[in-house]
Design an enzyme around this catalytic site. Sequence first.
Site, PDB file in Angstrom:
ATOM      1  N   ASP A 287     -58.625  26.858  26.994  1.00 31.68           N
ATOM      2  CA  ASP A 287     -57.381  27.604  27.067  1.00 31.68           C
ATOM      3  C   ASP A 287     -57.183  28.291  25.711  1.00 31.68           C
ATOM      4  O   ASP A 287     -57.765  27.881  24.699  1.00 31.68           O
ATOM      5  CB  ASP A 287     -56.204  26.684  27.391  1.00 31.68           C
ATOM      6  CG  ASP A 287     -55.093  27.412  28.128  1.00 31.68           C
ATOM      7  OD1 ASP A 287     -55.009  28.652  28.005  1.00 31.68           O
ATOM      8  OD2 ASP A 287     -54.295  26.749  28.826  1.00 31.68           O
TER       9      ASP A 287
ATOM     10  N   GLU B 180     -38.626  31.457  34.321  1.00 34.30           N
ATOM     11  CA  GLU B 180     -39.616  30.377  34.399  1.00 34.30           C
ATOM     12  C   GLU B 180     -41.014  30.969  34.274  1.00 34.30           C
ATOM     13  O   GLU B 180     -41.320  32.003  34.866  1.00 34.30           O
ATOM     14  CB  GLU B 180     -39.468  29.588  35.709  1.00 34.30           C
ATOM     15  CG  GLU B 180     -39.611  30.415  36.971  1.00 34.30           C
ATOM     16  CD  GLU B 180     -39.616  29.572  38.246  1.00 34.30           C
ATOM     17  OE1 GLU B 180     -39.754  28.342  38.167  1.00 34.30           O
ATOM     18  OE2 GLU B 180     -39.497  30.167  39.333  1.00 34.30           O
TER      19      GLU B 180
END
Length: 863
Positions: A270, A614
Amino acid sequence: MTARVVMIVFTGCFIEVECMAQALQYQNPELTARERAADLCSRLTLEEKASLMLDDSPAIPRLGIKRWQWWSEALHGVANMGGVTNFPEPIGMAASWNDALVFRVFDAISTEARAKWNELLSQGNDVTRFHALSVWTPNINIFRDPRWGRGQETYGEDPYLTGVMGSAVVRGLQGPEDAKYRKLWACAKHYAVHSGPEWSRHTADIDNISARDLWETYLPAFKTVVEDAKVREVMCAYQRYDNEPCCSNTRLLQDILRNEWGFKYLVVSDCGAVTDIHANHKVASDAVHSAARATLAGTDVECGFDYAYKSIPEAVHRGLIKESEVDKHVIRLLEGRFDLGEMDDPSLVYWSDIPTSVLESREHRRLALEMARQTITLLQNRNGILPLKKSEKIAVIGPNADNKPMMWGNYNGTPTTTITILDGIRRENRKTVYHQGCDLTDSRIVTPLFSECSFDGRKGFKGTFWNNTRREGKPVATEYYTQPFTKTTAGNYQFAPGVNLTDFSAQYETVFRPAKSGEVVINVESVSRFDVVVNGEVKVKHATWRTTPTRTPILVEAGKEYKIEIHFAHMPTYGANIKVNIGTESEIDYTDIINRLKDIDKVVFVGGIAPSLEGEEMPVEIDGFKGGDRTHIELPAVQRNFLKALHEAGKRVIFVCCSGSAIALQPETKNCEAIIQAWYPGMEGGTAVADVLYGKVCPSGKLPVTFYASSDQLGDFEDYSMEGRTYRYIRDFEPLFPFGYGLSYTTFDIGNAKLSSTTIGREGIKMEIPVTNTGNRNGAEVVQVYVRNPQDPQGPVMQLRGYKRLNVKTGETATANFLLTPKSFEWFDEQTNTICTKPGTYDVLYGNSSKGNALKKVTVTIN
């Protein structure tokens, strides 16, 4: 070694010697991708090898290696690109319970990705980030807690459903397994044990889960896409697991992923996760040691910004790793490039013929509409208020009714056109009255005064853009805005025509001539740096979301002029976005709005939340939201109060809830006649919602997550133990709407199952379940099969082990066929500390949701 053939040619008195180079092994398309990768690796210097282990890999001209990018996104369409088809957010696609349709969606997405790649090559442009053949999709983390902002990217809370859906995604993206070249390389992320919170992911240590939770909840979907779908990439996560960062975790990356599951392809970190090893987790002293740890554990490519893998040559020179270890990783990544055909002439690669005409094609838009229709989940329909009739006058109210960015979801591409929910309803009913009514979260509302703004003889604001952060030199673009506007780098390939996605700046300016005296508010929302200047006076200086309120009140006099400037610059940490409005501000007066609806009985309220609230590690901190996650799951108070006021005024409310996660809607079940969960439905979502509201389509979506009654039913967000979470471990309370739940406009009778045997052998048993449409509409039902182990009271209450989506005409009966194999009865075993098929007697439960008292049961035995 390069072989050469020498030809001697006699021409009169001269002898000509011609040397013809024979193709090197890595240049031979007849060899396997791995053979070619091994040969090419042998010709690289150590420094060149290290450079190829970066997600943004430089060209190596001497060997014909071009610049390469590993980082592209395709979560529900080709991301960060314009003019592409935008499909519903994955959590919505999971609500379709239709993996065959999911496969078709991602086959279309990969087609569009190849079209964008082919366009890039034809124009002779260099490869840029987000414009490549490696796509970091799907996100198959388990959506264990509705507060996680990235749960919208997943396929829900169930490991089985996630594995099936994830496999369909991978197959659609990568193309036929027997093809010479892969269409794309897909990536399963984030491995492993990751599902929030966002705010602590760079430092968290997930050390409080049991072996059972690891093997039954957090690993199965990854195992499925690795073993069954042959996914080519796996992304290791940010956090630590058992005090070792996932990207340097030998147990996860070697023992389980490679040795146990047989994964032989690429592991990518990541973005920034390798640097986190020393910078945030503090388990390494510096970048050199972080690079060595990650390499030895099995991370092949580093996605980063300040790359630790640039230190690999130093790590080799210091004896921390061997160059032979580096070679393993380089061969794997080069194999990927050969497997995609990137190293070969495009004429050899079948996918190179895909034209740009496929982008947003009619076929793909129809597919987006079909998927959006199947995602919509009917949660309540009291007194059969739905479907609506076209002849009746209705009102549409709510902050999401005409909200295009909400439709797109996160990690999105930007379509040319988008049908909002308001658009869709207006197409069906010309008697529709619209009022926004309220904001998503703010109890104040701004009445825009753009009509009183002008610049250069044109109404509204003027925007001027530079491809530097200092507003210096010649501008590269100008735009004009006649109404409140939002600009963002998210989901775009440029901020404005000719403007970069990074390292740019802008100036927005207007002259405001108020018709009335009083207070006017300049609202600027941005994660980037901005100034607000009025008549040369700096009202807000170098603001960001953390330091300065977004509202700038000014007192104005009618007839005077006010020169307003907003200076804006990109900040690399969070990308760039800006939202600008100017107008009079007031508290929402529900009574005033309701009084405008005196002659209207039915109100469609389109609310919920949005991707602006979100998502991934977002700069948002307001009531209910923190850093991309949610701090509670109740509907924002401004909307809850509005719905209550409408109900008390005697209005019959149909609530269309848009969100990427479960919202606690207990009060809304009393204040609304009907509730539709529309998720983030994509570019054609407005048509799909209207089709359901007006009965052109019979709703068929089923919840892929539990809808809890309130936040009180949730445990500690940072506790990864599954006890008390999701339908699999809820023992002591009833959720508001259970996993697998969804209503229809028709009714179905699920008959008694017929088994080929009650004893599970090696070949399994066949199970037939009849489904009769007992209503007066054609519709679709999803039959769900769960397994429970009565001998294991500490285990899950039940686990999904199969489902079938059936289209059944009114009055007819269809049959759902299942094959239950020994794998269907895998359970955690304390003795072996893993999952296996255990002898015993099991309950097989079946129905149309996970609600226990509505399920039928048969008993089977494994000897």
